[in-house]
Design an enzyme around this catalytic site. Structure first.
Site, PDB file in Angstrom:
ATOM      1  N   SER A  52       0.804  -1.210   0.000  1.00 37.48           N
ATOM      2  CA  SER A  52       0.000   0.000   0.000  1.00 37.48           C
ATOM      3  C   SER A  52       0.845   1.272   0.000  1.00 37.48           C
ATOM      4  O   SER A  52       0.634   2.167   0.799  1.00 37.48           O
ATOM      5  CB  SER A  52      -0.928  -0.018   1.225  1.00 37.48           C
ATOM      6  OG  SER A  52      -2.034   0.792   0.989  1.00 37.48           O
ATOM      7  N   CYS A  56       2.231   6.527  -7.324  1.00 37.79           N
ATOM      8  CA  CYS A  56       2.037   7.785  -8.052  1.00 37.79           C
ATOM      9  C   CYS A  56       2.885   8.910  -7.468  1.00 37.79           C
ATOM     10  O   CYS A  56       3.140   9.921  -8.132  1.00 37.79           O
ATOM     11  CB  CYS A  56       0.560   8.179  -8.040  1.00 37.79           C
ATOM     12  SG  CYS A  56      -0.506   6.822  -8.547  1.00 37.79           S
ATOM     13  N   THR A 288     -11.563 -14.381 -13.220  1.00 37.64           N
ATOM     14  CA  THR A 288     -10.809 -14.861 -14.392  1.00 37.64           C
ATOM     15  C   THR A 288     -11.511 -16.082 -14.985  1.00 37.64           C
ATOM     16  O   THR A 288     -12.592 -16.463 -14.547  1.00 37.64           O
ATOM     17  CB  THR A 288      -9.376 -15.268 -13.980  1.00 37.64           C
ATOM     18  OG1 THR A 288      -9.489 -16.416 -13.136  1.00 37.64           O
ATOM     19  CG2 THR A 288      -8.657 -14.147 -13.246  1.00 37.64           C
ATOM     20  N   ILE A 293     -10.421 -17.810  -9.063  1.00 35.92           N
ATOM     21  CA  ILE A 293      -9.354 -16.790  -9.163  1.00 35.92           C
ATOM     22  C   ILE A 293      -9.917 -15.483  -9.734  1.00 35.92           C
ATOM     23  O   ILE A 293     -10.547 -15.481 -10.797  1.00 35.92           O
ATOM     24  CB  ILE A 293      -8.174 -17.293 -10.047  1.00 35.92           C
ATOM     25  CG1 ILE A 293      -7.647 -18.634  -9.516  1.00 35.92           C
ATOM     26  CG2 ILE A 293      -7.071 -16.249 -10.092  1.00 35.92           C
ATOM     27  CD1 ILE A 293      -6.499 -19.222 -10.321  1.00 35.92           C
TER      28      ILE A 293
HETATM   29  P1  FAD Z   1       0.661  -2.250  -8.354  1.00 34.17           P
HETATM   30  O1  FAD Z   1       0.178  -1.077  -7.612  1.00 34.17           O
HETATM   31  O2  FAD Z   1       1.843  -2.087  -9.238  1.00 34.17           O
HETATM   32  O3  FAD Z   1       0.971  -3.390  -7.294  1.00 34.17           O
HETATM   33  C1  FAD Z   1       1.451  -4.635  -7.685  1.00 34.17           C
HETATM   34  C2  FAD Z   1       2.290  -5.218  -6.553  1.00 34.17           C
HETATM   35  O4  FAD Z   1       2.371  -6.604  -6.761  1.00 34.17           O
HETATM   36  C3  FAD Z   1       3.706  -4.697  -6.547  1.00 34.17           C
HETATM   37  O5  FAD Z   1       4.066  -4.228  -5.259  1.00 34.17           O
HETATM   38  C4  FAD Z   1       4.545  -5.913  -6.928  1.00 34.17           C
HETATM   39  O6  FAD Z   1       5.782  -5.936  -6.266  1.00 34.17           O
HETATM   40  C5  FAD Z   1       3.661  -7.034  -6.440  1.00 34.17           C
HETATM   41  N1  FAD Z   1       3.883  -8.303  -7.144  1.00 34.17           N
HETATM   42  C6  FAD Z   1       3.915  -8.511  -8.481  1.00 34.17           C
HETATM   43  N2  FAD Z   1       4.087  -9.808  -8.761  1.00 34.17           N
HETATM   44  C7  FAD Z   1       4.161 -10.434  -7.565  1.00 34.17           C
HETATM   45  C8  FAD Z   1       4.353 -11.785  -7.176  1.00 34.17           C
HETATM   46  N3  FAD Z   1       4.492 -12.749  -8.082  1.00 34.17           N
HETATM   47  N4  FAD Z   1       4.413 -12.081  -5.869  1.00 34.17           N
HETATM   48  C9  FAD Z   1       4.263 -11.107  -4.935  1.00 34.17           C
HETATM   49  N5  FAD Z   1       4.101  -9.822  -5.243  1.00 34.17           N
HETATM   50  C10 FAD Z   1       4.039  -9.483  -6.526  1.00 34.17           C
HETATM   51  N6  FAD Z   1      -1.794   6.094 -11.885  1.00 34.17           N
HETATM   52  C11 FAD Z   1      -2.638   7.143 -11.810  1.00 34.17           C
HETATM   53  O7  FAD Z   1      -3.850   6.952 -11.935  1.00 34.17           O
HETATM   54  N7  FAD Z   1      -2.166   8.398 -11.585  1.00 34.17           N
HETATM   55  C12 FAD Z   1      -0.852   8.667 -11.417  1.00 34.17           C
HETATM   56  O8  FAD Z   1      -0.449   9.810 -11.185  1.00 34.17           O
HETATM   57  C13 FAD Z   1       0.051   7.587 -11.511  1.00 34.17           C
HETATM   58  N8  FAD Z   1       1.379   7.794 -11.383  1.00 34.17           N
HETATM   59  C14 FAD Z   1       2.226   6.732 -11.416  1.00 34.17           C
HETATM   60  C15 FAD Z   1       3.592   6.954 -11.265  1.00 34.17           C
HETATM   61  C16 FAD Z   1       4.471   5.892 -11.293  1.00 34.17           C
HETATM   62  C17 FAD Z   1       5.933   6.146 -11.154  1.00 34.17           C
HETATM   63  C18 FAD Z   1       3.980   4.567 -11.457  1.00 34.17           C
HETATM   64  C19 FAD Z   1       4.931   3.405 -11.466  1.00 34.17           C
HETATM   65  C20 FAD Z   1       2.633   4.341 -11.626  1.00 34.17           C
HETATM   66  C21 FAD Z   1       1.749   5.405 -11.608  1.00 34.17           C
HETATM   67  N9  FAD Z   1       0.377   5.218 -11.790  1.00 34.17           N
HETATM   68  C22 FAD Z   1      -0.471   6.290 -11.738  1.00 34.17           C
HETATM   69  C23 FAD Z   1      -0.173   3.888 -12.072  1.00 34.17           C
HETATM   70  C24 FAD Z   1      -0.712   3.229 -10.814  1.00 34.17           C
HETATM   71  O9  FAD Z   1       0.249   3.291  -9.811  1.00 34.17           O
HETATM   72  C25 FAD Z   1      -1.092   1.808 -11.142  1.00 34.17           C
HETATM   73  O10 FAD Z   1      -2.069   1.815 -12.138  1.00 34.17           O
HETATM   74  C26 FAD Z   1      -1.621   1.041  -9.948  1.00 34.17           C
HETATM   75  O11 FAD Z   1      -0.715   1.064  -8.884  1.00 34.17           O
HETATM   76  C27 FAD Z   1      -1.912  -0.405 -10.349  1.00 34.17           C
HETATM   77  O12 FAD Z   1      -2.286  -1.132  -9.231  1.00 34.17           O
HETATM   78  P2  FAD Z   1      -2.049  -2.706  -9.187  1.00 34.17           P
HETATM   79  O13 FAD Z   1      -2.559  -3.173  -7.867  1.00 34.17           O
HETATM   80  O14 FAD Z   1      -2.559  -3.315 -10.412  1.00 34.17           O
HETATM   81  O15 FAD Z   1      -0.476  -2.884  -9.255  1.00 34.17           O
END
Ligand code: FAD
Length: 571
Positions: A52, A56, A288, A293
C-alpha cells in the site's frame, strides 16, 4: 531458493483468500473484503518491502518534492493486521499457482525458503512492469525504470552521489514526463527521446503541441520520432544514449519511461485466459477464466466504455475500483465493474494536461467515424477577473445524437476540473446538451457564468443543430472554399493562415456584398467565437459559410504539430 517445500495447510475451516500484490488493487480488495466479511482469512503477499505505497508519488520523491519516504506509505503491514485482521507477507514472492490443488508456491525472499499455501479464493493484483527492451546497455548502472520505493531510492542516490547534471528520459508518456519534471526540479538538464513525433500518446497531436512547446520553453531538449537503439558506458562512468537514427545523447543517468506491460507470468503459468491486449481476461465481477481466481488492476484487460474494445489501462483509479468490485464479488454481493474511460491528468512543469474518453486517433482506430469535434480556448475563469489562463479544449461527440465520446484539455489552471465534469457526464451516457445545461460553480475567480464546459456543449449543439456548419483545418488543402479571417487588421498582421483574406467582423455588415454567394466560405478568427458570429450573419444573408473550429489558435497548434513531425523527420 531453498528446496525444502513446506506445505502450509489451512489453520482452520475458514475460507482462505490469498492476494498476490499488496498495492493499489490488492490492498483495496483486502480492506474492502474485510469490511464485508469478518469470517474469511485474508493473506496478502508482496515481493517488495512495502504494501500500500503511493506509486504515483514516486517521481515526486525523486524530485525531493516529497522529501520523506515515509509519506509514501499509505498503510503498513501492522495497520493491516491491527485494523483489518489482514496478514501481510512482504518480501514474499508468489512463484507458481496450482489450480487443480488450489495452492500457490511462495518464496520467502528473506529466508530463501519456499512453501505452498492453500487458497479457496486467489486474487491476482501483480500490476504491470516497466518495459525494458532487450537492447544493448539497458541494464547498465545509471539506467533506471521507476516502479517501487527502492527504485526511487536508487535514482535519488545516483543523482546525489554522482552529482548528476544531465539525464535522458526515454519515453514521453505520463511517467516519463513526471520523471522529467522532477529531474529538472533537481537541477538536471533533460533530453527527452520519444519514438513518436509527439509526447503524450494519449493526446491528439494538436493538443500535444502546446505541451511540447512548454517543455522546450522550460529548457527540455526534445528528440522526437526516434527510438532508443542502445546505451553505452563512457570511460568516465557517464552514459551515452544512441538513438535509432544515430543521434548521440550524453547523460549522467537514463530513465526508461517506455510504458508498462501487465505482469501476467503467474497467470500464464496457471493457464488463465489472456486477452489480445496481453492482460488477464476477467468478467464484470473481475473473475478470471478460473472460478476460484479473481484478477484486478494493471494486469487485467478492461472494457473501454467508449470504443467498446478491450484495453489495458494502467491507472490507479480503475485498479482501486476493481479491487473493491472483486471483494464484493468474493463476499457474494451483486456487483459489477462498468469498464474504463481513460480519465487521466498529469502536471508538467506547471502545465496541466488532462483527458477523458476516446481521442480522435483512438476513434478512427476503432473504426468509429460518425463523430464530430470542436475546439475552444476559453479562460479558466471570467476574463474581467485578473489572471485568467486559457484552456485549450477539444471535445469529441457522436453525430447526430451528441453523445460525448471524449475530451482533452491543456492549460495552466482549472483543466482537470473541466475534464472531471466531462468524465462524469460520459459516465452517465451524457450528451453535449447535458454539457450545455450543466449547472456549475461560478464566481469570478473560479469560472464563468458560461463555464468552459458549458461553452463546449453549446458549440457542439450549434454544430448539431446546423447553426454552425464546421470546417476543419486539415481539409483546407483539399477544399476550393474561400478563407476569410474576421479578426481586426492588427491581429491579422501578427499571423494568419497563408491563404486567408482579412475581412474584420466589425466591417462585415458593410462589406458582406463583396463575398460570392456561389462559393463555400470558410471563416476563422482568434479562437472561433467571432467566426461563429460571422457564420450566423452570413448564413442568414444567403451565403454558405463554415466556421473553422478553434480559429487561428487551433491552426497554429496543428501547424506546430506538423512542424514537430517534420523537424523530427529531418533530424
Ligand atoms: P501495483 O500497484 O503495481 O501493485 C502490484 C504489486 O504486486 C507490486 O508491489 C509488486 O511488487 C507485487 N507483485 C507482483 N508480482 C508479484 C508476485 N508474483 N508475488 C508477490 N508480489 C508481486 N496512476 C494514476 O492513476 N495516476 C498517477 O499519477 C500515476 N502515477 C504513477 C507513477 C508511477 C511512477 C507509477 C509506477 C505508476 C503510476 N500510476 C499512476 C499507475 C498506478 O500506480 C497503477 O495503475 C496502480 O498502482 C496499479 O495497481 P495494481 O494493484 O494493479 O499494481
Amino acid at each position: 531458493m531453498s528446496n525444502d517445500m513446506n506445505r502450509e495447510s489451512p489453520k482452520d475451516a475458514r475460507r482462505r483468500v490469498l492476494i498476490v500484490g499488496g498495492v493499489a488493487g490488492g490492498a483495496s480488495c483486502a480492506a474492502r473484503l474485510r469490511r464485508l466479511d469478518e469470517s474469511v482469512e485474508i493473506v496478502v503477499f508482496d515481493r517488495g518491502p512495502f504494501v500500500s505505497f503511493a506509486n504515483c508519488g514516486l517521481p515526486y520523491y525523486v524530485g525531493n518534492v516529497i522529501a520523506d519516504e515515509r509519506n509514501l506509505l499509505v498503510a503498513s503491514s501492522q495497520m493491516f493486521r491491527e485494523r483489518f485482521n489482514v496478514e501481510v507477507r512482504t518480501e514474499t514472492e508468489v512463484i507458481a499457482v496450482d489450480r487443480a490443488a488450489q495452492t500457490i508456491t511462495v518464496h520467502d525472499l528473506r529466508a530463501g525458503a519456499t512453501r505452498q499455501e492453500h487458497y479457496d479464493v486467489l486474487v491476482l493484483s501483480p500490476g504491470a512492469a516497466p518495459i525494458r527492451p532487450s537492447l544493448p546497455g539497458v541494464d547498465l548502472p545509471g539506467v533506471f525504470a521507476v516502479r517501487s520505493i527502492p527504485d526511487s531510492r536508487r535514482i535519488r542516490a545516483w543523482i546525489t552521489e554522482r552529482n548528476a547534471k544531465t539525464a535522458v528520459v526515454v519515453g514521453g508518456g505520463f511517467i516519463g514526463l513526471e520523471m522529467l519534471e522532477n529531474l529538472i526540479h533537481r537541477g538536471l538538464v533533460v533530453t527527452l527521446l520519444e519514438q513518436l513525433p509527439q509526447v503524450m500518446p494519449s493526446l491528439d497531436p494538436e493538443l500535444a503541441a502546446p505541451v511540447m512547446q512548454h517543455l522546450e520553453s522550460n529548457g527540455v531538449r526534445l528528440h522526437l520520432d526516434d527510438g532508443l537503439a542502445r546505451i553505452e558506458e563512457q570511460g568516465d562512468g557517464a552514459l551515452l544514449v544512441v538513438s535509432e537514427s544515430g543521434a548521440q545523447l550524453p547523460a549522467d543517468l537514463v530513465i526508461l519511461g517506455m510504458g508498462v506491460r501487465p505482469e501476467t507470468g503467474l497467470a500464464r503459468q496457471a493457464g488463465l485466459q489472456i486477452g489480445p491486449r496481453g492482460g488477464i481476461v476477467v468478467d464484470a465481477q473481475m473473475r478470471t477464466s478460473d472460478p476460484h481466481i479473481w484478477a484486478v488492476g494493471d494486469v487485467v484487460e478492461s472494457h473501454d466504455v467508449l470504443t467498446g474494445q478491450e484495453t489495458v489501462l494502467p491507472l490507479a483509479g480503475p485498479a482501486n475500483r476493481q479491487g473493491r468490485v472483486a471483494a464484493e464479488s468474493i463476499a457474494g454481493r451483486v456487483t459489477h465493474f462498468r469498464g474504463v474511460q481513460a480519465t487521466a491528468v498529469v502536471g508538467i512543469l506547471k502545465l496541466i494536461v488532462a483527458a477523458t474518453g476516446a481521442n480522435e486517433k483512438g476513434l478512427r482506430r476503432a473504426g468509429i467515424t460518425n463523430f464530430e469535434k470542436v475546439y475552444l480556448h476559453p479562460g479558466h475563469h471570467a476574463g474581467y477577473y485578473p489572471g485568467a489562463q486559457p484552456i485549450h479544449l477539444k471535445l469529441l461527440f457522436s453525430v447526430p445524437d451528441g453523445r460525448i465520446l471524449g475530451a482533452q484539455a491543456v492549460g495552466m489552471e482549472g483543466v482537470e476540473k473541466r475534464i472531471d465534469v466531462i468524465a462524469t457526464a460520459i459516465q452517465f451516457n451524457g450528451t453535449v446538451h447535458d454539457l450545455a445545461e450543466a449547472e456549475l460553480c461560478y464566481a469570478p475567480q473560479f469560472g464563468a457564468a458560461k463555464d468552459p464546459v458549458n461553452l463546449a456543449g453549446m458549440i457542439a449543439e450549434n454544430v448539431l443543430n446546423g447553426d454552425m456548419p464546421l470546417a476543419h483545418w486539415e481539409q483546407i488543402g483539399a477544399s476550393e472554399a474561400l478563407l476569410f479571417d474576421v479578426r481586426e487588421p492588427d491581429e491579422f498582421a501578427k499571423g494568419h493562415a497563408p491563404m486567408a483574406v482579412n475581412l474584420p467582423l466589425s466591417q462585415m455588415r458593410q462589406r458582406y456584398g463583396e463575398l460570392p454567394k456561389d462559393r463555400t466560405i470558410w471563416i476563422t478568427c482568434g479562437v472561433g467565437q467571432r467566426a461563429y458570429y460571422a457564420t450566423r450573419f452570413l448564413a442568414q444573408h444567403g451565403y454558405r459559410p463554415r466556421t473553422l473550429s478553434g480559429g487561428h489558435t487551433t491552426y497554429t497548434a496543428l501547424e506546430k504539430a506538423i512542424s514537430y513531425r517534420r523537424s523530427a523527420l529531418s533530424q
